[in-house]
Design a protein around this motif. Structure first.
Motif, PDB file in Angstrom:
ATOM      1  N   MET A   1      50.570  17.276  48.633  1.00  0.00           N
ATOM      2  CA  MET A   1      50.407  15.697  48.640  1.00  0.00           C
ATOM      3  C   MET A   1      51.368  15.096  49.748  1.00  0.00           C
ATOM      4  N   GLY A   2      50.419  14.701  51.023  1.00  0.00           N
ATOM      5  CA  GLY A   2      51.150  14.483  52.351  1.00  0.00           C
ATOM      6  C   GLY A   2      51.430  12.851  52.165  1.00  0.00           C
ATOM      7  N   SER A   3      51.920  12.335  53.368  1.00  0.00           N
ATOM      8  CA  SER A   3      51.859  11.150  53.408  1.00  0.00           C
ATOM      9  C   SER A   3      50.704  10.233  53.817  1.00  0.00           C
ATOM     10  N   ASN A   4      49.833  10.619  54.393  1.00  0.00           N
ATOM     11  CA  ASN A   4      48.758   9.966  54.774  1.00  0.00           C
ATOM     12  C   ASN A   4      47.415  10.406  53.624  1.00  0.00           C
ATOM     13  N   GLY A   5      47.556  11.074  52.816  1.00  0.00           N
ATOM     14  CA  GLY A   5      46.428  11.705  51.795  1.00  0.00           C
ATOM     15  C   GLY A   5      46.728  12.899  50.915  1.00  0.00           C
ATOM     16  N   ILE A   6      46.106  13.013  49.902  1.00  0.00           N
ATOM     17  CA  ILE A   6      46.241  14.137  48.910  1.00  0.00           C
ATOM     18  C   ILE A   6      45.110  15.137  49.119  1.00  0.00           C
ATOM     19  N   ARG A   7      45.442  16.453  49.456  1.00  0.00           N
ATOM     20  CA  ARG A   7      44.433  17.316  49.550  1.00  0.00           C
ATOM     21  C   ARG A   7      44.490  18.367  48.839  1.00  0.00           C
ATOM     22  N   PHE A   8      43.218  18.556  48.381  1.00  0.00           N
ATOM     23  CA  PHE A   8      43.017  19.728  47.341  1.00  0.00           C
ATOM     24  C   PHE A   8      42.083  20.904  48.031  1.00  0.00           C
ATOM     25  N   SER A   9      42.363  21.998  47.591  1.00  0.00           N
ATOM     26  CA  SER A   9      41.877  23.364  47.991  1.00  0.00           C
ATOM     27  C   SER A   9      42.020  24.634  47.082  1.00  0.00           C
ATOM     28  N   ILE A  10      40.841  25.357  47.011  1.00  0.00           N
ATOM     29  CA  ILE A  10      41.055  26.487  46.460  1.00  0.00           C
ATOM     30  C   ILE A  10      40.651  27.326  47.454  1.00  0.00           C
ATOM     31  N   THR A  11      41.405  28.758  47.605  1.00  0.00           N
ATOM     32  CA  THR A  11      41.495  29.693  48.524  1.00  0.00           C
ATOM     33  C   THR A  11      41.152  31.026  47.948  1.00  0.00           C
ATOM     34  N   ASP A  12      40.276  31.919  48.506  1.00  0.00           N
ATOM     35  CA  ASP A  12      39.984  33.237  48.184  1.00  0.00           C
ATOM     36  C   ASP A  12      41.102  34.194  48.554  1.00  0.00           C
ATOM     37  N   LEU A  13      41.969  34.741  48.045  1.00  0.00           N
ATOM     38  CA  LEU A  13      42.846  35.713  48.539  1.00  0.00           C
ATOM     39  C   LEU A  13      42.481  37.342  48.316  1.00  0.00           C
ATOM     40  N   SER A  14      41.207  37.497  48.116  1.00  0.00           N
ATOM     41  CA  SER A  14      40.825  38.790  47.676  1.00  0.00           C
ATOM     42  C   SER A  14      41.141  39.647  48.952  1.00  0.00           C
ATOM     43  N   PRO A  15      41.776  40.896  48.649  1.00  0.00           N
ATOM     44  CA  PRO A  15      42.504  41.633  49.875  1.00  0.00           C
ATOM     45  C   PRO A  15      41.571  41.943  50.901  1.00  0.00           C
ATOM     46  N   GLU A  16      40.579  42.187  50.607  1.00  0.00           N
ATOM     47  CA  GLU A  16      39.428  42.383  51.892  1.00  0.00           C
ATOM     48  C   GLU A  16      39.321  41.308  52.725  1.00  0.00           C
ATOM     49  N   ILE A  17      39.481  40.046  52.348  1.00  0.00           N
ATOM     50  CA  ILE A  17      39.277  38.839  53.145  1.00  0.00           C
ATOM     51  C   ILE A  17      40.554  37.889  53.349  1.00  0.00           C
ATOM     52  N   ALA A  18      41.635  38.185  52.712  1.00  0.00           N
ATOM     53  CA  ALA A  18      42.772  37.646  52.578  1.00  0.00           C
ATOM     54  C   ALA A  18      43.406  36.993  54.029  1.00  0.00           C
ATOM     55  N   ARG A  19      43.083  37.862  55.025  1.00  0.00           N
ATOM     56  CA  ARG A  19      43.744  37.369  56.364  1.00  0.00           C
ATOM     57  C   ARG A  19      43.278  36.036  56.791  1.00  0.00           C
ATOM     58  N   VAL A  20      41.722  35.949  56.780  1.00  0.00           N
ATOM     59  CA  VAL A  20      41.142  34.488  57.139  1.00  0.00           C
ATOM     60  C   VAL A  20      41.253  33.349  55.905  1.00  0.00           C
ATOM     61  N   MET A  21      41.690  33.697  54.922  1.00  0.00           N
ATOM     62  CA  MET A  21      41.954  33.020  53.796  1.00  0.00           C
ATOM     63  C   MET A  21      40.808  31.676  53.477  1.00  0.00           C
ATOM     64  N   PRO A  22      39.646  32.237  53.323  1.00  0.00           N
ATOM     65  CA  PRO A  22      38.469  31.616  53.080  1.00  0.00           C
ATOM     66  C   PRO A  22      38.684  30.332  52.084  1.00  0.00           C
ATOM     67  N   THR A  23      38.382  29.310  52.461  1.00  0.00           N
ATOM     68  CA  THR A  23      38.430  28.136  51.386  1.00  0.00           C
ATOM     69  C   THR A  23      36.876  28.043  50.819  1.00  0.00           C
ATOM     70  N   VAL A  24      37.000  28.291  49.317  1.00  0.00           N
ATOM     71  CA  VAL A  24      35.979  27.977  48.465  1.00  0.00           C
ATOM     72  C   VAL A  24      35.567  26.620  48.229  1.00  0.00           C
ATOM     73  N   PHE A  25      36.596  25.819  47.975  1.00  0.00           N
ATOM     74  CA  PHE A  25      36.611  24.599  47.629  1.00  0.00           C
ATOM     75  C   PHE A  25      37.359  23.792  48.498  1.00  0.00           C
ATOM     76  N   GLN A  26      37.159  22.379  48.837  1.00  0.00           N
ATOM     77  CA  GLN A  26      38.257  21.393  49.457  1.00  0.00           C
ATOM     78  C   GLN A  26      37.546  20.041  49.220  1.00  0.00           C
ATOM     79  N   ASP A  27      38.913  19.169  49.269  1.00  0.00           N
ATOM     80  CA  ASP A  27      38.485  17.877  48.834  1.00  0.00           C
ATOM     81  C   ASP A  27      39.852  17.008  49.102  1.00  0.00           C
ATOM     82  N   ARG A  28      39.695  15.794  49.373  1.00  0.00           N
ATOM     83  CA  ARG A  28      40.645  14.977  49.835  1.00  0.00           C
ATOM     84  C   ARG A  28      40.613  13.447  49.436  1.00  0.00           C
ATOM     85  N   ALA A  29      41.686  12.977  48.870  1.00  0.00           N
ATOM     86  CA  ALA A  29      41.812  11.698  48.192  1.00  0.00           C
ATOM     87  C   ALA A  29      42.501  10.933  49.243  1.00  0.00           C
ATOM     88  N   ALA A  30      41.822   9.893  49.678  1.00  0.00           N
ATOM     89  CA  ALA A  30      42.416   9.056  50.872  1.00  0.00           C
ATOM     90  C   ALA A  30      43.628   8.027  50.236  1.00  0.00           C
TER      91      ALA A  30
END
Length: 544
Positions: A1-30
């Motif tokens: 929850m920032g000053s300019n907006g609220i950001r939502f995200s879900i990240t896949d931290l499976s060991p084989e791909i955790a380094r790039v932290m792929p985002t599987v869902f993201q949204d933002r409330a202005a």
């Protein structure tokens, strides 16, 4: 929850791909929690009830989204920055969130916000070393960060935070302008003094022993990203070919050209890519901040924009050291690797001469590293299923809007190099619009890198013809490659010659037809017509 907006995200931290932290869902409330506390007044007020309800409703909606994705309750974290931390009714606001969602809100202190922001910057690249700044809506943090072999170091003093966020500074600058030039000058002097003192107190190390190495400033946060997108819009490469902010680098001169940026924003009737109306309205304040930073930190030579921020930094902080040490682009491309990626990488490496040339400038670029070559090997066959007439174009766009579009840990130079080599690898025709795009990508790298992309791409074509499935027999490969520097006399002058030997271990069409034809294509790269801005190397290929 920032000053300019609220950001939502879900990240896949499976060991084989955790380094790039792929985002599987993201949204933002202005929803601007900063504006809500200063709406129509210069005096801070509590967050209004209707705004709090809006935020909580969004969190409840996100809670349902987490359930849809199967996110465990223990893996959900709510982080809040300046606007929530300093709100007069912060406790009431957080209690309402707890009541409706069951979630506790973690308030990031000034120091934590800067440290986690620096970790977000570290997550955005294979290695970083320099000053780091995070520009939010309410505040700006400054520290330094070094990431090497998975170990991230930041200032022992943490970070210094100042109330110069994009929204906060916009308001202060408006007030100063009302009061006159003396007030503006006083504000600038105050800010310069604060940043200079912060720099002295951060105990900044000497990042490199080479005085000619660039002095880097890494930037994250929405306000800085907006500035970066405007710099892209006014780039001499027009239009700029990569629509991704992470890894975009600017020289001190272009970054500090605030007049040009303000002209682009004020003169543009059309929306600037990556810059919302709200961000555009804050550009004058960011320009003021940029002038302050450049006056306070005159030694900075290069600026790099990073996608990573609080979200990425918080997640990166949870990863094991050995995961953090992985090369992001290798991790991102590993799912596409052919059966014998290691052997393919070795063949590509063998085509680059190891011995030094008589001229220091004639050598394979440093950017053609071991990690880059394994990345190429991973991607060398991924477009095999694409119709033949579209392979080159698909490969050309793979690093921007294709396979690697979602990977936020790759620099613009890496994206251009990957795209140009893979495009050349398929040796197909390009439509006029793609030829233009190819030229634009070439402008993103040095002329030396562009020429070597042509050479290595044609070597990759030969390798692909020899091993069409990407499978190299473990007993005895069909070919071996050897490359070395030689010299050739021409008009009483000696010129450097790149000598490539292709040793073929099988008989038939491969030896008699395919390899000689491909050898000729590789040699053509050394012709004068294929030089890049006057740079090129004469090439000789022998098949035996």
């Amino acid at each position: 929850m920032g000053s300019n907006g609220i950001r939502f995200s879900i990240t896949d931290l499976s060991p084989e791909i955790a380094r790039v932290m792929p985002t599987v869902f993201q949204d933002r409330a202005a929803i601007s929690l900063y504006d809500a506390q200063f709406s129509g007044s210069d005096v801070r007020v509590p967050i209004p009830q209707d705004t709090m309800i809006q935020v909580v409703d969004q969190l409840v909606h996100f809670q349902a989204t987490c359930e849809d994705f199967g996110v465990l309750a223990d893996n959900i974290h709510v982080l809040a920055t300046e606007a929530t931390r300093t709100a007069p009714n912060s406790q009431q606001f957080r209690a309402l969130i707890k009541e409706r969602t069951g979630w506790d809100v973690r308030l990031l202190s000034k120091e934590d916000e800067g440290r986690i922001g620096a970790l977000g910057i570290a997550s955005s690249s294979k290695s970083v070393a320099g000053l780091a700044m995070d520009l939010g809506g309410g505040s700006t943090q400054i520290t330094w960060v070094v990431e090497k072999d998975g170990i991230v170091s930041t200032s022992p003093k943490g970070s210094f935070s100042f109330p110069y966020g994009a929204a906060a500074l916009t308001k202060r600058l408006e007030q100063a302008k009302k009061e006159g030039k003396k007030a503006e000058k006083a504000l600038k002097e105050e800010m310069i003094g604060n940043f200079q003192n912060a720099y002295k107190n951060l105990e900044v190390p000497q990042f490199t022993k080479d005085p000619n190495e660039p002095s880097n400033l890494y930037l994250c946060g929405g306000g800085f990203r907006g500035w970066g997108y405007v710099l892209m819009a006014q780039s001499q490469i027009n239009p700029y070919p990569l629509p991704i902010i992470n890894g975009f680098r600017a020289s001190r001169r272009s970054f500090h050209d605030t007049a040009s940026v303000l002209d682009v924003v004020s003169d543009s009737n059309d929306k600037i890519f990556g810059v919302s109306k709200r961000r555009a309205s804050q550009i004058p304040a960011v320009a003021f901040l940029v002038n302050v930073i450049m006056d306070a930190l005159p030694h900075i030579t290069h600026i790099q924009f990073c996608q990573g921020g609080v979200r990425e930094g918080f997640l990166f902080d949870t990863l094991p050291e050995e995961v953090c040490a992985q090369d992001p682009v290798v991790v991102a491309t590993r799912p596409y690797a052919p059966p014998s990626a290691g052997a393919i990488k070795q063949l590509l490496s063998s085509a680059l001469p190891a011995s030094a040339s008589s001229l220091d400038s004639i050598r394979a670029p440093d950017s053609f590293s071991s990690g880059f070559l394994i990345t190429l090997a991973n991607l060398l066959f991924i477009h095999s299923r694409v119709p033949r007439e579209s392979r080159s174009a698909a490969a050309l766009h793979s690093a921007s809007t294709g396979l690697l579009a979602s990977v936020n840990t790759i620099s613009h130079v890496e994206r251009a190099l990957i795209a140009l080599v893979l495009c050349e690898r398929w040796a197909g025709d390009l439509a006029p619009v793609d030829e233009l795009y190819q030229r634009q990508l070439t402008e993103c790298i040095s002329k030396e890198e562009a020429w070597w992309c042509q050479y290595l791409g044609r070597v990759a074509t030969l390798i692909g013809d020899v091993y069409p499935a990407g499978r190299v027999p473990t007993s005895n490969g069909r070919i071996q490659l050897e490359a070395e520097w030689d010299t050739v006399a021409k008009k009483k002058e000696k010129r450097d010659l790149l000598h490539l030997r292709v040793k073929c271990n099988v008989n038939g069409p491969l030896k008699n037809e395919v390899l000689p034809e491909r050898a000729g294509k590789i040699e053509q790269v050394g012709k004068k017509k294929n030089q890049i801005k006057g740079y090129g190397v004469k090439v000789e290929v022998r098949v035996s």
